[in-house]
Design a protein around this motif. Structure first.
Motif, PDB file in Angstrom:
ATOM      1  N   SER B 248       0.873  -1.073   0.088  1.00  0.00           N
ATOM      2  CA  SER B 248       0.031   0.019   0.025  1.00  0.00           C
ATOM      3  C   SER B 248       0.988   1.289  -0.049  1.00  0.00           C
ATOM      4  O   SER B 248       2.015   1.298   0.681  1.00  0.00           O
ATOM      5  N   SER B 249       0.246   2.312  -0.789  1.00  0.00           N
ATOM      6  CA  SER B 249       1.156   3.407  -0.517  1.00  0.00           C
ATOM      7  C   SER B 249       1.107   3.982   1.060  1.00  0.00           C
ATOM      8  O   SER B 249       0.144   3.741   1.656  1.00  0.00           O
ATOM      9  N   HIS B 250       2.254   4.729   1.346  1.00  0.00           N
ATOM     10  CA  HIS B 250       2.374   4.982   2.780  1.00  0.00           C
ATOM     11  C   HIS B 250       3.028   6.070   3.015  1.00  0.00           C
ATOM     12  O   HIS B 250       4.023   6.256   2.491  1.00  0.00           O
ATOM     13  N   ALA B 251       2.288   6.925   3.695  1.00  0.00           N
ATOM     14  CA  ALA B 251       3.240   8.259   4.142  1.00  0.00           C
ATOM     15  C   ALA B 251       4.096   8.144   5.054  1.00  0.00           C
ATOM     16  O   ALA B 251       4.055   7.620   6.106  1.00  0.00           O
ATOM     17  N   SER B 252       5.422   8.458   4.892  1.00  0.00           N
ATOM     18  CA  SER B 252       6.500   8.341   5.581  1.00  0.00           C
ATOM     19  C   SER B 252       6.526   9.574   6.621  1.00  0.00           C
ATOM     20  O   SER B 252       6.136  10.648   6.334  1.00  0.00           O
ATOM     21  N   GLY B 253       7.157   9.434   7.659  1.00  0.00           N
ATOM     22  CA  GLY B 253       7.229  10.417   8.706  1.00  0.00           C
ATOM     23  C   GLY B 253       8.839  10.942   8.616  1.00  0.00           C
ATOM     24  O   GLY B 253       9.152  11.113   7.775  1.00  0.00           O
ATOM     25  N   PRO B 254       9.112  11.640  10.055  1.00  0.00           N
ATOM     26  CA  PRO B 254      10.248  12.368  10.020  1.00  0.00           C
ATOM     27  C   PRO B 254      11.490  11.376   9.822  1.00  0.00           C
ATOM     28  O   PRO B 254      11.594  10.106  10.043  1.00  0.00           O
ATOM     29  N   VAL B 255      12.757  12.115   9.517  1.00  0.00           N
ATOM     30  CA  VAL B 255      14.031  11.395   9.468  1.00  0.00           C
ATOM     31  C   VAL B 255      14.284  10.611  10.771  1.00  0.00           C
ATOM     32  O   VAL B 255      14.461  11.415  11.782  1.00  0.00           O
ATOM     33  N   GLU B 284       9.302   3.957   6.534  1.00  0.00           N
ATOM     34  CA  GLU B 284       9.835   3.967   5.190  1.00  0.00           C
ATOM     35  C   GLU B 284      10.899   2.602   4.960  1.00  0.00           C
ATOM     36  O   GLU B 284      11.447   2.523   5.931  1.00  0.00           O
ATOM     37  N   VAL B 285      10.613   1.888   3.666  1.00  0.00           N
ATOM     38  CA  VAL B 285      11.620   1.063   3.570  1.00  0.00           C
ATOM     39  C   VAL B 285      12.723   1.540   2.534  1.00  0.00           C
ATOM     40  O   VAL B 285      12.451   1.962   1.192  1.00  0.00           O
ATOM     41  N   PHE B 286      14.000   1.614   3.008  1.00  0.00           N
ATOM     42  CA  PHE B 286      14.850   2.252   2.043  1.00  0.00           C
ATOM     43  C   PHE B 286      15.891   0.852   1.611  1.00  0.00           C
ATOM     44  O   PHE B 286      16.416   0.435   2.478  1.00  0.00           O
ATOM     45  N   GLY B 436       7.208 -19.313  -0.707  1.00  0.00           N
ATOM     46  CA  GLY B 436       6.016 -18.743  -0.033  1.00  0.00           C
ATOM     47  C   GLY B 436       6.601 -17.954   1.191  1.00  0.00           C
ATOM     48  O   GLY B 436       5.887 -17.136   1.871  1.00  0.00           O
ATOM     49  N   ALA B 437       7.714 -18.231   1.642  1.00  0.00           N
ATOM     50  CA  ALA B 437       8.438 -17.681   2.826  1.00  0.00           C
ATOM     51  C   ALA B 437       8.911 -16.313   2.420  1.00  0.00           C
ATOM     52  O   ALA B 437       8.803 -15.334   3.485  1.00  0.00           O
ATOM     53  N   ILE B 438       9.225 -16.252   1.243  1.00  0.00           N
ATOM     54  CA  ILE B 438       9.733 -14.902   0.802  1.00  0.00           C
ATOM     55  C   ILE B 438       8.672 -13.777   0.902  1.00  0.00           C
ATOM     56  O   ILE B 438       8.571 -12.664   1.532  1.00  0.00           O
ATOM     57  N   GLU B 439       7.423 -14.425   0.294  1.00  0.00           N
ATOM     58  CA  GLU B 439       6.190 -13.513   0.307  1.00  0.00           C
ATOM     59  C   GLU B 439       5.847 -12.993   1.777  1.00  0.00           C
ATOM     60  O   GLU B 439       5.712 -12.106   2.049  1.00  0.00           O
ATOM     61  N   PHE B 440       5.955 -14.063   2.850  1.00  0.00           N
ATOM     62  CA  PHE B 440       5.760 -13.901   4.030  1.00  0.00           C
ATOM     63  C   PHE B 440       6.668 -12.763   4.677  1.00  0.00           C
ATOM     64  O   PHE B 440       6.185 -12.115   5.345  1.00  0.00           O
ATOM     65  N   VAL B 441       7.864 -13.071   4.579  1.00  0.00           N
ATOM     66  CA  VAL B 441       8.838 -12.285   5.177  1.00  0.00           C
ATOM     67  C   VAL B 441       8.643 -10.746   4.673  1.00  0.00           C
ATOM     68  O   VAL B 441       8.976  -9.786   5.415  1.00  0.00           O
ATOM     69  N   GLN B 442       8.636 -10.498   3.400  1.00  0.00           N
ATOM     70  CA  GLN B 442       8.314  -9.287   2.925  1.00  0.00           C
ATOM     71  C   GLN B 442       7.170  -8.541   3.631  1.00  0.00           C
ATOM     72  O   GLN B 442       7.160  -7.325   3.720  1.00  0.00           O
ATOM     73  N   GLN B 443       6.192  -9.431   3.711  1.00  0.00           N
ATOM     74  CA  GLN B 443       4.948  -9.024   4.189  1.00  0.00           C
ATOM     75  C   GLN B 443       5.251  -8.321   5.662  1.00  0.00           C
ATOM     76  O   GLN B 443       4.785  -7.207   6.182  1.00  0.00           O
ATOM     77  N   GLN B 444       6.089  -9.223   6.347  1.00  0.00           N
ATOM     78  CA  GLN B 444       6.371  -8.843   7.948  1.00  0.00           C
ATOM     79  C   GLN B 444       7.056  -7.401   7.931  1.00  0.00           C
ATOM     80  O   GLN B 444       6.951  -6.685   8.740  1.00  0.00           O
ATOM     81  N   ILE B 445       8.102  -7.315   6.840  1.00  0.00           N
ATOM     82  CA  ILE B 445       8.800  -6.300   6.881  1.00  0.00           C
ATOM     83  C   ILE B 445       7.856  -4.754   6.460  1.00  0.00           C
ATOM     84  O   ILE B 445       8.106  -3.827   7.111  1.00  0.00           O
ATOM     85  N   LEU B 446       7.054  -5.058   5.829  1.00  0.00           N
ATOM     86  CA  LEU B 446       6.055  -3.988   5.514  1.00  0.00           C
ATOM     87  C   LEU B 446       5.127  -3.756   6.599  1.00  0.00           C
ATOM     88  O   LEU B 446       4.887  -2.602   6.695  1.00  0.00           O
ATOM     89  N   VAL B 447       4.805  -4.914   7.374  1.00  0.00           N
ATOM     90  CA  VAL B 447       3.863  -4.340   8.581  1.00  0.00           C
ATOM     91  C   VAL B 447       4.732  -3.598   9.674  1.00  0.00           C
ATOM     92  O   VAL B 447       4.327  -2.647  10.132  1.00  0.00           O
ATOM     93  N   GLN B 448       6.208  -3.754   9.514  1.00  0.00           N
ATOM     94  CA  GLN B 448       6.910  -3.123  10.461  1.00  0.00           C
ATOM     95  C   GLN B 448       7.121  -1.636   9.818  1.00  0.00           C
ATOM     96  O   GLN B 448       6.990  -0.830  10.639  1.00  0.00           O
ATOM     97  N   ARG B 449       7.076  -1.551   8.786  1.00  0.00           N
ATOM     98  CA  ARG B 449       7.092  -0.184   7.806  1.00  0.00           C
ATOM     99  C   ARG B 449       6.023   0.539   8.324  1.00  0.00           C
ATOM    100  O   ARG B 449       6.020   1.678   8.815  1.00  0.00           O
ATOM    101  N   ASP B 450       4.806  -0.155   8.204  1.00  0.00           N
ATOM    102  CA  ASP B 450       3.395   0.786   8.490  1.00  0.00           C
ATOM    103  C   ASP B 450       3.180   0.685  10.024  1.00  0.00           C
ATOM    104  O   ASP B 450       2.459   1.692  10.495  1.00  0.00           O
TER     105      ASP B 450
END
Ligand SMILES: Nc1ncnc2c1ncn2[C@@H]1O[C@H](COP(=O)(O)OP(=O)(O)OP(=O)(O)O)[C@@H](O)[C@H]1O
Ligand SMILES: [Mg+2]
Lengths: 313, 503
Positions: B248-255, B284-286, B436-450
């Motif tokens: 999802s697009s997501h607004a990032s916060g301060p540095v 943000e995921v950099f 399958g696991a890659i998909e899952f891990v990437q989702q987890q990373i996005l959860v952290q981002r959110d």
């Protein structure tokens, strides 16, 4: 002071050094071999003692030193086999096994020696190896008598150092042993048998350490007395580390220790006004200092002390 | 009998209650590349260990050239012409290349003739275009080289069948091309290759036949021409796999994390990071793209505090943390770091899964009370995380050593993603994982981002990087070449930057 520095005294100190080092060198070689294969060998002390007892028994009954040598080595190999069975096959902690062997050998040899030698134990004079001179060579000043006026077992010791070195670094089996001590899984995967190699090394180490005990009986005191190993196995263990698990290095470490031991004996004799305990400390102090200071950080074979199993059920 | 080079018939193997292989049958045609696919823990390595004589099967038999052979040890396997490169290499680091290669070879005589072996090995290695010094100590070689040593070893032992367990997971994308050329050459030299991988595109590129495993069973075995990646993924995972995570697009916060002109040296004392300046915002995921060895590891280590900076400064929410210790960065400031070599740096092989799960938090409640462990809490915690991450194992008390390679990775990822960090640095999180696991891990990373975490995502796999990152910076020889917004980051554009061509 001059009595320490005349050629005669130097020769005497060096000869004593060498003779004090011999049992240590045999034991240290045993340590190198077994630890290189990945088996921690704290049982060196027990194996020296087993060898000494065997030597006495063999020499006593057959009345010749060579039989003593053979029986002594057999007893050492027996002690080695116990370590191999418990430590390599059953995966019992190698330090615990080693300590158990030391205690067991101490008890059983004391007990059996009373049965075998009875009352004459301390007055016995067993047949042994006598020092002999290489004509010509032994009259080289200072070092001649040290190097060329010794008994057979001293030369056997130097031969063993060479043999262990040749074996470890120049033969395919030596390579296999080093691999097993560093990474048994890799050695296994290369088609080697980890248990067979370790058995071989630990049992051979039993024979080698026993030779140290044989020397005590057959070339130094010509009788067996309880606990005559007197901690030599542990000093050899330190020499293994100091010599960085290399047979030549370990030999040098033992010679160093033997030298300071000989020196302190001489100093005790020369300075009787100083309490002798002070001099007794010297060799131990030196080896501690050497362990701490000279060697940097010694790196033991990676797998030493660790039981290897292929798969868990 | 047909003319298969190798056949496995009805192989079964259980570890306790777990059936790692269940009536597996596999036929391999001579002179082909046969890919074996399957999720983490599907039983691929177990099957190969059986074929190589390291594990005893409970039942089943192995035929080589139509003849049943008893393979009860690696020695027997080698004698039957079967060699294996393991998922975690089996080399003795302290020995030289040549010593490793001749180790275990029969018929050598009393004295080891290393000089002759050195000469022959260097000829063999040159004939395959490997630049390997046969007298180098293996420990000092980079991992890609070590793999070549393993392969040379099989060739030197005249293996006819080469089992390669996830060989490409240690290679960087630009090493994969030459590696496939090597496989082609081996094939034309008449070798038969069993190739384990998680990457479907690799199967489509190099394999002749494919066998897909799931939960210890063979699900399908078919020629490559009869299938496509989507189909393979479906058979393997048992469901439709999206090759793209939903972002999802997501607004990032301060540095949150800021590096100002940071330079650092590598272990050999050479400049590895050259005046790197970058900012990562909350939420943000950099991404850090780049060919392996261009300073990625050093970048992660300087931020985590494992490596001192030579010059420049690092800020966390405006406070200077350049001199802060590693443990303070991790515990007080909330900088979490998932290292790349997790097998070496991230786990204790002899400990249980549950213990490994609390490596960072073992001394805190609820795991420790009054200085004693609380086994109940430790187990519950491990059970929760392992089921969330779908770690395949018998129980959380099992030693982590016995988990499959990919499942070991998941344990560490689960542990590191579980805390509530401010900054999360992940290096190569998808290495060795199934689709399958890659998909899952990437989702987890996005959860952290959110949740507002500033994520630094280092990967050499460009597609995965572009899937999850909001912005991508490219490292080349220690310099940050450029930073591209994900909307503008095409593989072509980033690829050029990775090659050192500035836009
Ligand atoms: N020695 C062992 N003891 C106990 N369990 C084991 C052992 N070896 C493997 N297993 C178990 O068997 C299952 C299959 O493992 P295997 O290593 O074959 O998986 P894999 O398909 O190679 O997975 P990956 O892709 O993650 O490497 C796993 O659940 C693993 O935990
Ligand atoms: Mg595997």
């Amino acid at each position: 002071m001059e009595s320490l520095l005349n050629p005669q005294a130097i020769t005497e100190i060096l000869t004593t050094s060498l003779r004090l080092s011999v049992p240590l060198v045999f034991a240290a070689l045993a340590g190198v071999l077994s630890e290189r294969s990945g088996v921690f060998n704290i049982a060196l002390e027990g194996k020296i003692l087993a060898g000494a007892f065997g030597a006495a028994v063999g020499a006593f009954f057959m009345n010749d030193p060579y039989s003593g040598l053979v029986v002594g080595m057999l007893f050492g190999m027996l002690a080695g086999s116990i370590l191999a069975v418990l430590g390599v096959t059953f995966g019992v902690n190698q330090i615990v096994t080693g300590i158990a062997i030391n205690i067991f050998v101490l008890g059983i040899t004391a007990f059996l020696s009373r049965i075998v030698f009875g009352a004459q134990a301390n007055t016995l004079r067993l047949p042994g190896f006598k020092a002999f001179d290489f004509p010509g060579l032994s009259s080289i000043p200072i070092i001649g008598p040290v190097l060329f006026g010794q008994d057979l077992m001293v030369y056997l010791m130097f031969a063993c150092v060479g043999l262990v070195y040749f074996f470890l670094y120049l033969t395919p089996w030596g390579l296999a042993v080093r691999a097993v001590g560093e990474n048994p899984a890799a050695a296994d995967s290369a088609g080697l048998s980890v248990p067979k190699l370790r058995y071989g090394c630990v049992i051979a180490a039993g024979a080698l350490a026993a030779l140290g005990g044989c020397y005590l009986v057959l070339a130094q005191v010509f009788l067996f007395s309880e606990h005559m190993s007197a901690g030599k196995g542990f000093i050899a263990l330190a020499a293994v580390i100091l010599g960085r698990w290399n047979p030549v290095g370990a030999m040098c470490a033992c010679l160093l220790f033997g030298f300071f031991d000989a020196l302190q004996l001489r100093l005790q004799f020369n300075y009787q006004e100083v309490p002798h305990q002070f001099f007794l400390m010297l060799p131990y102090l030196i080896s501690i200092l050497a362990l701490v200071g000279l060697v940097g950080k010694p790196r033991p074979p990676s797998a030493v002390g660790r039981h290897y199993r292929r798969e868990a059920k | 009998m047909t003319n298969y080079k190798l056949s496995l018939e009805n192989i079964s193997k259980s570890f306790g209650t777990l059936k790692a292989n269940d009536q597996v049958t596999l036929d391999v045609r001579p002179g082909t590349v046969h890919a074996v696919l399957g999720e983490n823990g599907a039983g691929k390595s177990t099957l190969m260990n059986i074929l190589y004589g390291l594990y005893r099967p409970d039942e089943g038999r192995i035929l080589v050239d139509g003849q049943a052979v008893a393979i009860d040890s690696p020695r027997a396997a080698l004698a039957a012409g079967i060699g294996m490169v393991h998922q975690h290499f089996m080399l003795v680091g302290q020995l030289t290349v040549t010593e490793n290669i001749v180790l275990g070879m029969k018929g050598q005589g009393l004295k080891l003739d290393l000089a002759t072996h050195v000469r022959k090995i260097s000829e063999l290695s040159q004939s395959f275009g490997f630049e390997i010094d046969p007298e180098a100590e293996v420990m000092k070689l980079p991992i890609g080289m070590q793999q070549r040593v393993e392969i040379l070893k099989l060739l030197y032992h005249n293996a006819e069948v080469l089992i390669l367990d996830e060989p490409t997971s240690v290679l960087t994308p630009n090493e994969t091309g030459p590696f496939f050329e090597l496989l082609e050459r081996l094939k034309s030299a008449g070798k038969t290759i069993i190739f384990i991988t998680h990457k479907l595109d690799e199967v489509m590129t190099i394999a002749d036949d494919v066998t897909v495993m799931q939960d210890g069973k063979v699900m399908a075995s078919l020629p490559k021409s009869d299938t496509d990646p989507a189909n393979l993924a479906r058979i393997m995972v048992g469901r439709e796999v999206l090759f793209q995570v939903k972002r999802s697009s997501h607004a990032s916060g301060p540095v949150v994390l800021r590096l100002a002109d940071v330079s650092a040296s590598n272990t050999r004392g050479l400049t590895a990071l050259d005046q790197v300046t970058l900012e990562v915002r909350a939420g943000e995921v950099f991404g850090i793209a780049g060919v392996d060895g261009n300073g990625q590891a050093e970048l992660a280590e300087t931020i985590a505090g494992l490596r001192p900076v030579d010059s420049g400064r690092i800020f966390l929410s405006d406070s200077d943390i350049t001199q802060t210790s590693i443990s303070d960065r991790a515990d007080k400031l909330g900088i979490a770091y998932v290292p790349e070599d997790r097998h070496r740096d991230g786990i204790v092989l002899d400990e249980s899964v549950a213990q490994n799960m609390i490596l960072r938090t073992y001394d805190r409640a609820p795991f420790a009370r009054f200085g004693f462990f609380n086994p109940g809490a430790i187990r519950d915690h491990a059970e929760r995380l392992t089921s969330a991450f779908n770690v395949r194992m018998q129980s959380v008390d099992q030693e982590i050593r016995f988990l499959s390679g990919g499942n070991q990775q998941k344990v560490i990822l689960a542990r590191e993603l579980e805390g509530e960090p401010k900054v999360l640095i992940v290096a190569q999180p998808t290495k060795g994982l199934d689709v399958g696991a890659i998909e899952f891990v990437q989702q987890q990373i996005l959860v952290q981002r959110d949740r507002g975490v500033a994520v630094l995502y280092i990967s050499t796999e460009l597609e995965h990087l572009l899937d999850v990152c909001d912005r991508v910076g490219v490292l080349f020889s220690g310099k940050l070449m450029d930073t591209v917004d994900s909307s503008e980051a095409t593989p072509e554009r980033v690829g050029l930057l990775m090659a050192g061509v500035a836009a």
